[in-house]
Design an enzyme around this catalytic site. Sequence first.
Site, short mmCIF file in Angstrom:
data_model
loop_
_atom_site.label_atom_id
_atom_site.label_comp_id
_atom_site.label_asym_id
_atom_site.label_seq_id
_atom_site.Cartn_x
_atom_site.Cartn_y
_atom_site.Cartn_z
N CYS A 106 0.85 -1.19 0.00
CA CYS A 106 0.00 0.00 0.00
C CYS A 106 0.89 1.24 0.00
O CYS A 106 1.90 1.29 0.72
CB CYS A 106 -0.90 -0.01 1.24
SG CYS A 106 -2.05 1.36 1.32
N HIS A 141 -9.31 -3.48 -2.73
CA HIS A 141 -8.31 -2.78 -1.91
C HIS A 141 -8.67 -1.30 -1.80
O HIS A 141 -8.60 -0.71 -0.71
CB HIS A 141 -6.93 -2.97 -2.55
CG HIS A 141 -5.81 -2.26 -1.85
ND1 HIS A 141 -4.79 -2.92 -1.20
CD2 HIS A 141 -5.54 -0.93 -1.69
CE1 HIS A 141 -3.95 -2.03 -0.68
NE2 HIS A 141 -4.38 -0.82 -0.97
N GLU A 142 -9.08 -0.70 -2.94
CA GLU A 142 -9.40 0.74 -2.93
C GLU A 142 -10.67 1.04 -2.17
O GLU A 142 -10.72 1.99 -1.38
CB GLU A 142 -9.51 1.27 -4.37
CG GLU A 142 -8.30 1.05 -5.27
CD GLU A 142 -6.98 1.35 -4.60
OE1 GLU A 142 -5.99 0.69 -4.95
OE2 GLU A 142 -6.92 2.21 -3.69
N HIS A 149 -10.23 1.18 1.49
CA HIS A 149 -9.71 2.46 2.00
C HIS A 149 -10.85 3.43 2.31
O HIS A 149 -10.75 4.21 3.27
CB HIS A 149 -8.77 3.12 0.98
CG HIS A 149 -7.35 2.65 1.03
ND1 HIS A 149 -6.57 2.70 2.17
CD2 HIS A 149 -6.55 2.14 0.07
CE1 HIS A 149 -5.36 2.24 1.90
NE2 HIS A 149 -5.31 1.88 0.63
C1 LIG Z 1 -0.39 -5.48 -7.37
C2 LIG Z 1 0.40 -4.27 -7.77
N1 LIG Z 1 0.58 -3.28 -6.85
C3 LIG Z 1 1.29 -2.19 -7.22
N2 LIG Z 1 1.52 -1.17 -6.32
N3 LIG Z 1 0.67 -1.02 -5.23
C4 LIG Z 1 -0.59 -0.51 -5.47
O1 LIG Z 1 -0.99 -0.18 -6.55
C5 LIG Z 1 -1.49 -0.34 -4.26
C6 LIG Z 1 -2.83 -0.99 -4.50
C7 LIG Z 1 -2.71 -2.45 -4.95
C8 LIG Z 1 -2.07 -3.38 -3.90
C9 LIG Z 1 -2.71 -4.73 -4.15
C10 LIG Z 1 -3.93 -4.52 -4.98
C11 LIG Z 1 -4.09 -3.05 -5.21
C12 LIG Z 1 -1.67 1.18 -4.09
N4 LIG Z 1 -2.57 1.50 -2.98
O2 LIG Z 1 -2.11 1.63 -1.75
C13 LIG Z 1 -3.82 2.11 -3.31
O3 LIG Z 1 -4.69 2.06 -2.22
C14 LIG Z 1 1.81 -2.09 -8.51
F1 LIG Z 1 2.50 -1.01 -8.87
C15 LIG Z 1 1.59 -3.14 -9.41
N5 LIG Z 1 2.03 -3.12 -10.72
C16 LIG Z 1 1.65 -4.17 -11.67
C17 LIG Z 1 1.12 -3.55 -12.95
N6 LIG Z 1 2.10 -2.61 -13.53
C18 LIG Z 1 1.55 -2.05 -14.75
C19 LIG Z 1 2.56 -1.09 -15.35
O4 LIG Z 1 2.91 -0.08 -14.39
C20 LIG Z 1 3.45 -0.61 -13.16
C21 LIG Z 1 2.41 -1.55 -12.53
C22 LIG Z 1 2.99 -2.17 -11.25
N7 LIG Z 1 0.89 -4.22 -9.03
NI NI Z 2 -3.64 1.12 -0.47
#
Ligand SMILES: Cc1nc(NNC(=O)[C@H](CC2CCCC2)CN(O)CO)c(F)c(N2CCN3CCOC[C@@H]3C2)n1
Ligand code: NI
Length: 183
Positions: free
Chosen positions: A110, A153-154, A157
């Site tokens: 997160c 997840h969102e 929040h």
């Molecule tokens: C799984 C993942 N979690 C990343 N980060 N965490 C987040 O997004 C948190 C939210 C996610 C955590 C688990 C489910 C939702 C943010 N949160 O706290 C919001 O509440 C990533 F960055 C990521 N990816 C894979 C796909 N890729 C596409 C191209 O660009 C880079 C991107 C990287 N996959």
């Molecule tokens: Ni988060």
Amino acid sequence: MITMKDIIREGHPTLRKVAEPVPLPASEEDKATLKSMMEYVQNSQNPEIAGMYGLRPGIGLAAPQINVSKRMIAVQVPDGKGDIISYALFNPKIVSHSVEKSYLTAGEGCLSVDREVPGYVPRYARVTVEGTTLEGESVKLRLKGLPAICFQHEIDHLNGVMFYDHINDANPYEPIDGVPIER
Ligand SMILES: Cc1nc(NNC(=O)[C@H](CC2CCCC2)CN(O)CO)c(F)c(N2CCN3CCOC[C@@H]3C2)n1
Ligand code: NI
């Protein structure tokens, strides 16, 4: 533009509040906020911009994370089949879900949590989400896979729930009878 300094971290009380519904039609201020949240998610997925501004990569962002206790989320996530699901929604709501569970085999992180919290996070495998877009349209999304996990997840929040609230403290890697999602 939103950068990491705008993202509040665990311990900040806003992360544990239930966010308020957004009055519709949305005000110009709420629309600008939601647009800036989607801009963060998109910037964070662009290696050049993310590197320039030190953005942690994300596939979603919820308004409480920028200390706005309102029911708004932005998601841009690959669906695992070559498409990208991209939605900025006011008042998103899970209106139905599968009994079957699912989880990310790598666990979750997160942007508001500056530490690794190991363990499987059990989620519903499939969810139907309703909400309102920036253009004021009502949408009904039937989601599975990583998009389903991300929306859950969102929306958590918006209800003051953090991903690690779902982890089994006694056995964080207790097998989950559901659909594993590799990252
Ligand atoms: C799984 C993942 N979690 C990343 N980060 N965490 C987040 O997004 C948190 C939210 C996610 C955590 C688990 C489910 C939702 C943010 N949160 O706290 C919001 O509440 C990533 F960055 C990521 N990816 C894979 C796909 N890729 C596409 C191209 O660009 C880079 C991107 C990287 N996959
Ligand atoms: Ni988060």
